[in-house]
Enzyme design. Structure first.
Site, PDB file in Angstrom:
ATOM      1  N   LYS A 182      84.598 -98.068 101.005  1.00 22.10           N
ATOM      2  CA  LYS A 182      84.692 -96.697 101.501  1.00 22.10           C
ATOM      3  C   LYS A 182      83.474 -96.581 102.730  1.00 22.10           C
ATOM      4  CE  LYS A 182      84.077 -92.143  99.300  1.00 22.10           C
ATOM      5  NZ  LYS A 182      83.780 -91.243  97.921  1.00 22.10           N
ATOM      6  N   SER A 231      87.458 -88.196  96.887  1.00 18.24           N
ATOM      7  CA  SER A 231      87.303 -88.374  97.997  1.00 18.24           C
ATOM      8  C   SER A 231      87.402 -89.941  98.696  1.00 18.24           C
ATOM      9  CB  SER A 231      85.756 -88.026  98.314  1.00 18.24           C
ATOM     10  OG  SER A 231      85.037 -88.976  97.642  1.00 18.24           O
ATOM     11  N   SER A 287      85.893 -89.133  92.056  1.00 16.16           N
ATOM     12  CA  SER A 287      86.481 -89.716  93.533  1.00 16.16           C
ATOM     13  C   SER A 287      86.872 -90.940  93.430  1.00 16.16           C
ATOM     14  CB  SER A 287      85.361 -89.385  94.379  1.00 16.16           C
ATOM     15  OG  SER A 287      85.191 -88.129  94.866  1.00 16.16           O
TER      16      SER A 287
END
Ligand SMILES: [Zn+2]
Lengths: 482, 452
Positions: A75, A150, A174
Site C-alpha cells: 500500500k 482504504s 481497512s
C-alpha cells in the site's frame, strides 16, 4: 494463480524461477492494471533486481526463507527509500522518502520482491478507495464495484493476480473489509505486533500493518516474517513471535467459538448472514463448540471511532504544511496563508472533513466531551471483549454488513462509515482479527467471515481460519480477468 | 510611588527551560552538539518526515529525575507525553511533544539567599519536552523575503520547570535563576550555557494588592534579547488553544520506585549543602563559602587546594576570592581550569607564606608571575631571590641603622607614643627591598626601642 508457498516451493525445486515469475507478474500488471487501477507506482527495475538476487540464492541452495523471491505489493502508505510514497494524496504526490519503513526492511531482508505501491483512500481515510486523489480501483470480481478500502489497491492486486501477497493498513477495517470485498484473506494482527515505523500515520492508536494473501498459509508466512519488536516503535510489542505455520494444522477440536449477537442485527445483508452462519456450522462440524455471546457496546463503536480517528489524524496531518516536503502552493501573503493554500489544494474533501472533525474534538472545552469520552468508551468496549474471551477462544462474525458496492453508490459519508461497523471494535481494542472468504452471494460477489482473537493470539485465529479454509472450496474460485 | 508600593506587590513566577546534557536528542539518535552547520544534525525523525515515530531518550529521563529529586519534587510513578499543537515552521510536525496533565514531577522548592536572608521558592512542576528548530531570516525579520529553517535544535531534550509565583523582586528572580543554574551544574544535568540557549527563562509578572493570595492580570515577559522568543510569542497569537492530547506514539513512562531511590542516593552534594559544609568544616565566613560554591568547578578547586595544604583553609579561601577571582570569572565553569594556576600551586604559594619563606606582599608579586607563566611558586621565589631575610644578624644591622636615622621616632616612642615604632619598621622593610621577615623586624624594633 499460485500462492506464495507454492511459488517458493517451486523455486526451491527449480521448477520456477524468481525472475520468470516476477516478469510474469509485471507483464500481468502491464496488461490488466489499466482496468484494475491497483497500482500507483510499479517498481519494475527494483523488482527484477530483487528477483535476480533471489534467483542466485536459490541457485546456491541458500534462500533467505519462505518469502524469498515472493512477488508482493505494498500500500502506498509505507515509506520506501527512493520510491515515491503518496498516501493517495496530492500533498505527497512527489514525496520520495529517505528511508524504508521497518515493514519494508523486513520484507527485503526476507527476500521478497516488491512489485510496486498500491492505490488507497487518501491518507487511508475511506472504505472504497474512491478517495484516492489519483485513480479509481476496481474490484476484480466486478469492475463496476469498489474493492473496499482504504487498502483497496493491495486487495485488488492480490485478488486479481497482480501480486502474490500484499500489505495494507487496517485502522477501522481497512484490510479486513477489502479482503472480504475481494475474496482474499486479510489479517489485522494485534496492535503493536508489526512495527508502525515508516507507516505514514492516519490514527496512531488505531493504525495496524496488515497482510493480504490468497490463503491462510501465506498469511501466516507474511505475518511471521514481519512481526516482532522494533526499537523504533515505542508501541511495538516486545513478545516472542511463535511459529505460525507450524501451529496451523492443529484443527479446531475442543476450541470454543463465540458468536456475538450484536453482529447479526438489522442492517446485515441476509445473504451474508446465511453465509456466515453456514461457516459457523462448518466449524461446529469440525469439532468446535459454538456459544452465543454478547458485546453490548458494539453499537457505540462507529461513533467512538469517528471521534478518536479524526482527532489523531488532525494532529498527524498537521505536518503537511508545504514548508519541508510535498506540495507547496506559492503566493501566500504570509506563512499562515501559504499553509492554508497548500492544505486547501493538497487535501481532498474526506481528509478535510476528518481534520475538521478531529480539530473540533480536541479543542478546549470539547476535549472531555469528545476525545476524553471516546477513550472511556474504548475501555468499555475492551471490557466487553475481555468478558467474552473468558468464555470463548475466538469470536466468529461477518466482516462487513454488505458485499462490495458500486462506485459512487455510497456518496453519503455516514453510509460509508457504517460499512465499518463490524471491523471497528477489533480496531479500537487492538485485538487480532482476520477476514477469510466464506462464500459468494447470488451475484457472485465474495463474502468474508471475520474471526476475532485474544491479544497476541494470532496463532489460534490462523488455526481456526486454516481449518475452515481446508474444509471449504472457496479459495479455488478466482475472478476471471482477461 | 511609595503609596502604590505599599498597596501592591509584584508577583513573579519563572519558567525555565534547561537543555539536558545528553549526547543525543529527546526522541531520535541525532547529536546535540552546538554550532554545527545548519541541518547537519537531523534525521527523518527530528525533521518530522511522514511515518516516523519518537522513542524516548532514557538518559534525558534520568537527568530530569535527578533534577526533580534535587529540588525535592515528587517524581510521579507514571508520566505521559502529550502533543501541543500550533503552526510554526521551526516545528517540524506542527506539534511539540511535551507533557501536560501528567508531568514527570511535581511540588518541590529551591532554597536561596537574597541579601543574606534565606528564601524558599516553590517549584510547581517539572516536565520533559523537545526543543524546536531555528528560523534564519534573510535580513530583518519584518521585511525578510524568505526564511530558512535549521532543524539542528529540533528535538533537543528540554526540561521545563515552572516556579510558583513566590518571587517578589527582580533581585529575587535573579537569585533564583543563579541558584537554579548552580544546582543543575552540580548535578551535571545541564551545561548552563545561556549564550548557547542551554538555559532560557521566561517570567510571568503580575501585580496584586498586598496581602491578597490571588494573582492579578498576568504579563508574560519573554527572553526579549532573543528574536526566536519574540517570534514565538507573536505566533502564539494565532493559536491559544494548543489542543493537547496524550501522545499516542509513546506509552506512559513508568518510574520504577527502586530506581528513583537509587538515583536519589547517588545525587552529588548540592551547592547549598556544600556551602554549609565549607562554613562548618573549614571555618569560612558564609559569604566566602557562598562565593566558593557558586560552581562545582570552583568548589572542587578550593577543596583540591585544601587537600594540598590542609593547615590553612581560610588563607586559601582568601587567595581565591580576593586574588584568583579577580582574574577569572567565577560563573564560568571552565575559566578556573584555564587560569594556569593549579590548586596545588596555589597551595604551595600559601605554604611559602605560612612557613615564613616569603611575606604576603612578596607573595602577591609571585602570584602575578604565576598567572603569567604558570610556574611553580617555589621556583619563582628561588630564581628571583625573593626569600625573606630572616637572618637575625643581618636584620639587626638594618634595624640599628634605621633607629640611628630616625631620632624623632625614637623620641616619640620614649615619650609613650608606641605607634612610632611603625615608622622604624617601615624604614627597615624599605631598606630590605620588602624581603625582611616583617614579624621578626617588628619584634627586633620593639626590643631595641624598649631597651633604649
Ligand atoms: Zn534526528
Amino acid at each position: 494463480m499460485r500462492t506464495i508457498h507454492e511459488l517458493t516451493a517451486a523455486f526451491a525445486k527449480g521448477e520456477a524461477s524468481p525472475v520468470g515469475v516476477a516478469e510474469d507478474y509485471l507483464a500481468r500488471i502491464g496488461a490488466l492494471d489499466d482496468r484494475l487501477g491497483a497500482y500507483l507506482t510499479v517498481t519494475r527495475d527494483d523488482a527484477l533486481a530483487a528477483a535476480r538476487a533471489a534467483e542466485a540464492r536459490y541457485r546456491a541452495k541458500a534462500p533467505l526463507g519462505p518469502l524469498d523471491g515472493a512477488p508482493v505489493a505494498l500500500k502506498d502508505v509505507f515509506c520506501t527509500r527512493g520510491v515515491r510514497t503518496t498516501c493517495g494524496s496530492r500533498i505527497l504526490e512527489r514525496y520520495v522518502p529517505p528511508y524504508d519503513a521497518t515493514l519494508v526492511e523486513r520484507l527485503k531482508a526476507a527476500g521478497a520482491v516488491i512489485l510496486g505501491k498500491t492505490n488507497m483512500d487518501e491518507f487511508a481515510m475511506g472504505s472504497s478507495t474512491e478517495h484516492s486523489a489519483f485513480q479509481l480501483t476496481r474490484n476484480p470480481w466486478d469492475l463496476a464495484r469498489v474493492p473496499g478500502g482504504s487498502s483497496g489497491g493491495s486487495a485488488a492486486a492480490v485478488a486479481g493476480g497482480l501480486a502474490a501477497g500484499a500489505f495494507g493498513t487496517d485502522t477501522g477495517g481497512s484490510v479486513r473489509q477489502p479482503a472480504a470485498f475481494c475474496g482474499v484473506v486479510g489479517l489485522k494482527p494485534t496492535y503493536g505486533r508489526i512495527s508502525r515505523y515508516g507507516l505514514v500515520a492516519f490514527a496512531s492508536s488505531l493504525d495496524h500493518v496488515a497482510p493480504f494473501a490468497l490463503d491462510i498459509t501465506d498469511t501466516a508466512l507474511l505475518l511471521a516474517a514481519t512481526a516482532g519488536h522494533d526499537p523504533l516503535d515505542a508501541t511495538s510489542v516486545d513478545a516472542p513471535v511463535p511459529d505460525y505455520v507450524a501451529a496451523l494444522a492443529s484443527g479446531v477440536k475442543g476450541l470454543r467459538v463465540g458468536v456475538p449477537d450484536e453482529y447479526f442485527g438489522a442492517g446485515l445483508d441476509p445473504e451474508i448472514d446465511r453465509a456466515v452462519r453456514a461457516a459457523i456450522d462448518v466449524l461446529r462440524d469440525l469439532g468446535a463448540a459454538i456459544e452465543r455471546v454478547s458485546l453490548p457496546t458494539t453499537e457505540y463503536g462507529v461513533a467512538t471511532y469517528y471521534v478518536v480517528a479524526p482527532a489523531e489524524a488532525s494532529s498527524n496531518l498537521a505536518r503537511y504544511d508545504g514548508v519541508k516536503y510535498g506540495l507547496r502552493v506559492p503566493g501566500g501573503k504570509d506563512l499562515i496563508d501559504m499553509v492554508s493554500r497548500t492544505r486547501a489544494a493538497g487535501f481532498g474533501p474526506e481528509v478535510k472533513r476528518r481534520v475538521m472533525l478531529g480539530t473540533y474534538a480536541l479543542s478546549a472545552g470539547y476535549y472531555d466531551a469528545y476525545y476524553g469520552q471516546a477513550q472511556k468508551v474504548r475501555t468499555l468496549v475492551r471490557r466487553d471483549f475481555e468478558k467474552a474471551f473468558a468464555r470463548v477462544d475466538v469470536l466468529a462474525a461477518p466482516t462487513t454488513p454488505s458485499v462490495a458496492f458500486k462506485h459512487g453508490e455510497k456518496s453519503d459519508p455516514l453510509a460509508m462509515y457504517m460499512n465499518d461497523v463490524y471491523t471497528i471494535p477489533a480496531s479500537m481494542t487492538g485485538l487480532p482479527a482476520i477476514s477469510v472468504p466464506c462464500g459468494f452471494n447470488g451475484s457472485g460477489l465474495p463474502i468474508g467471515l471475520q474471526l476475532i482473537g485474544r491479544p497476541l493470539d494470532e496463532a489460534t485465529l490462523l488455526r481456526v481460519a486454516h481449518a475452515y479454509e481446508q474444509a471449504t472450496p472457496w479459495r479455488q474460485r478466482r475472478p476471471e480477468l482477461s | 510611588m511609595s503609596a502604590v508600593a505599599t498597596e501592591y506587590e509584584t508577583v513573579i513566577g519563572l519558567e525555565v527551560h534547561a537543555q539536558l546534557a545528553t549526547r543525543s536528542k529527546m526522541f531520535c539518535g541525532c547529536p546535540t552538539t552546538f554550532g554545527a552547520p545548519p541541518n547537519s544534525q537531523t534525521c527523518p525523525i527530528c525533521q518530522g518526515m511522514p511515518g516516523v515515530l519518537p522513542v524516548v531518550n532514557r538518559r534525558a529521563v534520568e537527568l530530569a529525575v535527578r533534577a526533580a529529586l534535587a529540588f525535592g519534587l515528587r517524581v510521579n510513578p507514571a508520566c505521559r507525553f502529550a502533543r501541543k499543537h500550533y503552526y510554526y515552521p521551526d516545528m517540524p510536525k506542527n506539534f511539540q511533544i511535551s507533557q501536560y496533565e501528567e508531568p514527570l514531577a511535581e511540588d518541590g522548592s529551591l532554597e536561596l539567599e537574597v541579601d543574606g536572608a534565606p528564601r524558599r521558592i516553590g517549584i510547581q512542576r517539572l516536565h520533559l519536552e523537545e526543543d524546536v528548530g531555528k528560523l534564519v531570516h534573510e535580513g530583518d525579520f519584518a521585511t525578510a523575503l524568505s526564511s530558512l529553517v535549521d532543524y539542528n535544535r529540533a528535538g533537543v531534550p528540554l526540561m521545563e520547570t515552572v516556579s510558583r509565583p513566590d518571587l517578589r523582586t527582580p533581585e529575587e528572580a535573579a537569585a533564583y535563576l543563579k541558584a537554579f543554574r548552580a544546582v543543575l551544574l552540580a548535578l551535571g544535568v545541564c551545561d548552563g550555557n545561556m549564550e548557547e540557549g542551554a538555559l532560557r527563562c521566561d517570567a510571568n509578572i503580575s501585580l496584586r494588592p498586598r496581602g491578597s493570595t490571588e494573582l492579578g492580570t498576568k504579563v508574560e515577559i519573554k527572553n526579549l534579547n532573543s528574536f526566536r522568543n519574540v517570534q514565538r510569542a507573536l505566533s502564539k497569537e494565532y493559536a491559544h488553544d494548543y489542543r493537547y492530547f496524550p501522545e499516542p506514539d509513546l506509552v506512559p513512562l513508568q518510574m520504577d520506585a527502586a530506581w528513583v531511590e537509587s538515583t536519589r542516593a547517588a545525587l552529588p552534594e548540592l551547592p547549598r549543602a556544600r556551602r554549609q559544609r565549607f562554613v562548618s568544616q573549614y571555618g569560612l565566613p558564609a559569604y566566602d563559602a557562598g562565593i566558593l560554591t557558586q560552581s562545582t568547578a570552583l568548589a572542587d578547586y578550593y577543596e583540591a587546594a585544601v587537600r594540598a595544604h590542609p593547615a590553612n583553609p581560610k588563607a586559601l579561601a582568601n587567595w581565591i576570592t580576593s586574588e584568583l577571582l579577580r582574574e577569572v570569572d567565577a560563573a564560568d565553569d571552565t575559566a578556573i581550569a584555564r587560569s594556569g594556576i593549579s590548586p596545588a600551586r596555589l597551595a604551595g604559594l600559601v605554604l611559602l607564606i605560612d612557613d615564613g619563606t616569603i611575606s604576603g606582599k612578596i607573595a602577591k608579586d609571585v602570584f602575578a608571575r604565576m598567572l603569567a607563566s604558570g610556574e611553580d611558586p617555589a621556583a619563582i621565589v628561588k630564581r628571583e631571590g625573593l626569600t625573606q631575610v630572616a637572618d637575625a644578624g643581618a636584620l639587626e644591622a638594618l634595624v640599628d641603622a634605621a633607629i640611628a636615622a630616625n631620632a624623632k621616632a625614637v623620641a616619640d616612642f620614649k615619650s609613650g607614643k608606641t605607634a612610632a615604632s611603625r615608622a622604624v619598621v617601615g624604614q627597615v622593610m624599605k631598606a630590605s627591598g620588602g624581603k625582611a621577615n616583617p614579624a621578626m623586624v617588628d619584634r627586633l624594633v620593639q626590643e631595641k626601642l624598649s631597651r633604649m
